[in-house]
Design a protein around this motif. Structure first.
Motif, short mmCIF file in Angstrom:
data_model
loop_
_atom_site.label_atom_id
_atom_site.label_comp_id
_atom_site.label_asym_id
_atom_site.label_seq_id
_atom_site.Cartn_x
_atom_site.Cartn_y
_atom_site.Cartn_z
N ARG A 69 0.91 -1.20 0.15
CA ARG A 69 0.06 -0.05 -0.01
C ARG A 69 0.79 1.33 -0.15
NH1 ARG A 69 -4.49 0.24 4.34
NH2 ARG A 69 -4.85 2.13 3.28
N ARG A 125 0.70 3.05 -3.05
CA ARG A 125 -0.78 3.43 -3.41
C ARG A 125 -1.19 4.80 -2.97
NH1 ARG A 125 -2.66 -2.55 -2.21
NH2 ARG A 125 -1.45 -3.71 -3.88
N ARG A 126 -0.26 5.51 -2.19
CA ARG A 126 -0.61 6.48 -1.25
C ARG A 126 -1.18 7.63 -1.89
NH1 ARG A 126 -2.28 4.59 3.59
NH2 ARG A 126 -0.65 3.37 4.36
#
Length: 336
Positions: A14, A17-18
């Motif tokens: 993740r 994907r921030r």
């Protein structure tokens, strides 16, 4: 509330994907305007654009409006168009003879677009379904129960030469006759058109997704049904290995680009073809795929723009180098 302990993780996907900028940096597939080919329908006359009920936002265009549309597409950066004629029923017969008329509609359209937008790549369909009263892609055998392969190929070869003479960049045989790519390549070479390319509909399936297109070109009305079966020449949707064989044959016969059609339900085939050949691969997001996205969006069940973009990205991710899509113009505007 008790504090949740932090997981001890070295790998946290993740992190990438921030924010949008990070996601852009690691994007594996990018859809570009240059990947798009716009299919366009042309009709006789100078009437206002004629909307196609089963394809929202798509119109049949007279030659003047077709030229205007091609200019706009070129200005948006779309590199190519594929032209499909809708003829008057009066011009159709069992043999599709209007296809060999040097002044037939699509050839006049090609000349007009070539003159007005010389930088645009023009692709034309090589098949008889817009020209026949029965709606099949070729001429029928003596029994009238199937398409005559070899007699059809002879006609398609003559069609291709006429289209090359009109100024097309690629002829696109969509008929699925055996041996037609080799015969067309020989005919083009013999007539002096060695620079005219062949975009072969190599893996074209006998799909239920073609209905709106048949409405658009009038082949459904000609045949008396939009459910006309072309199972003796288009591919069985159950088959994967056969697609690779068809592609291999077309490349050996001189195809410059091979195509998978339809696209959305055949992403696995696009990937198989991409892995099997170094030849450029096209995919056709067909009329039924376009129509179903619009229909669901109109009912409020899907987000039109997001589903449109996701569907095209999936085709590109599967391995297509270029995509024929009725979304071409609006996607080009969005990408700009």
């Amino acid at each position: 509330m008790a504090k949740t302990p932090k997981l001890s993780l070295l790998q946290r996907p993740r992190r990438l994907r921030r924010q949008p900028s990070r996601r852009a940096l690691v994007a594996e597939t990018v859809l570009r305007v240059e990947d798009l080919i716009a299919p366009l329908f042309v009709v006789e006359g100078k009437a206002r654009p004629d909307p196609i009920a089963s394809m929202p936002g798509v119109f049949r265009l007279g030659i003047d409006d077709l030229v205007k549309e091609c200019r706009e597409l070129h200005q948006l950066g779309v590199p190519a168009v594929a032209l499909f004629p809708k003829l008057s029923p009066k011009l159709k017969n069992e043999e599709g003879t209007e296809a060999l008329n040097p002044e037939t509609l699509v050839l006049r359209a090609v000349r007009a677009v070539r003159k007005a937008v010389p930088e645009l790549t023009i692709i034309t369909d090589v098949a008889l379904d817009p020209y026949t009263t029965h709606g099949h892609d070729g001429v029928l055998n003596e029994a009238g129960d199937d398409v005559d392969n070899d007699r059809t190929v002879a006609i398609l070869s003559r069609m291709a030469v006429l289209q090359a003479e009109a100024g097309v960049d690629f002829v696109a045989p969509s008929d699925m006759m055996d041996g037609r790519v080799g015969a067309i390549r020989l005919a083009l070479e013999t007539a002096g058109f060695s620079d005219t390319g062949i975009l072969a509909y190599s893996a074209k399936y006998n799909s239920a997704y073609y209905g709106p297109f048949r409405d658009a070109v009038g082949s459904a009305q000609a045949a008396g049904t939009r459910l006309l079966s072309k199972a003796t020449y288009q591919m069985n949707p159950a088959n994967r290995r056969e697609a690779l064989r068809e592609v291999e044959l077309d490349v050996a016969e001189g195809a410059d680009i091979v195509m998978v059609k339809p696209a959305g339900a055949y992403l696995d085939i696009i990937r198989e073809v991409r892995n099997a050949t170094g030849t450029p691969v096209a995919a056709y997001q067909v009329s039924g795929e376009y129509a179903q996205i619009h229909a669901a969006a109109r009912l409020g069940w899907l987000d039109l723009a997001r589903c449109r973009d996701e569907s095209l990205l999936a085709i590109k991710r599967a391995g297509a180098d270029m995509i024929l899509t009725y979304f071409a113009k609006e996607v080009a505007k969005a990408l700009r």
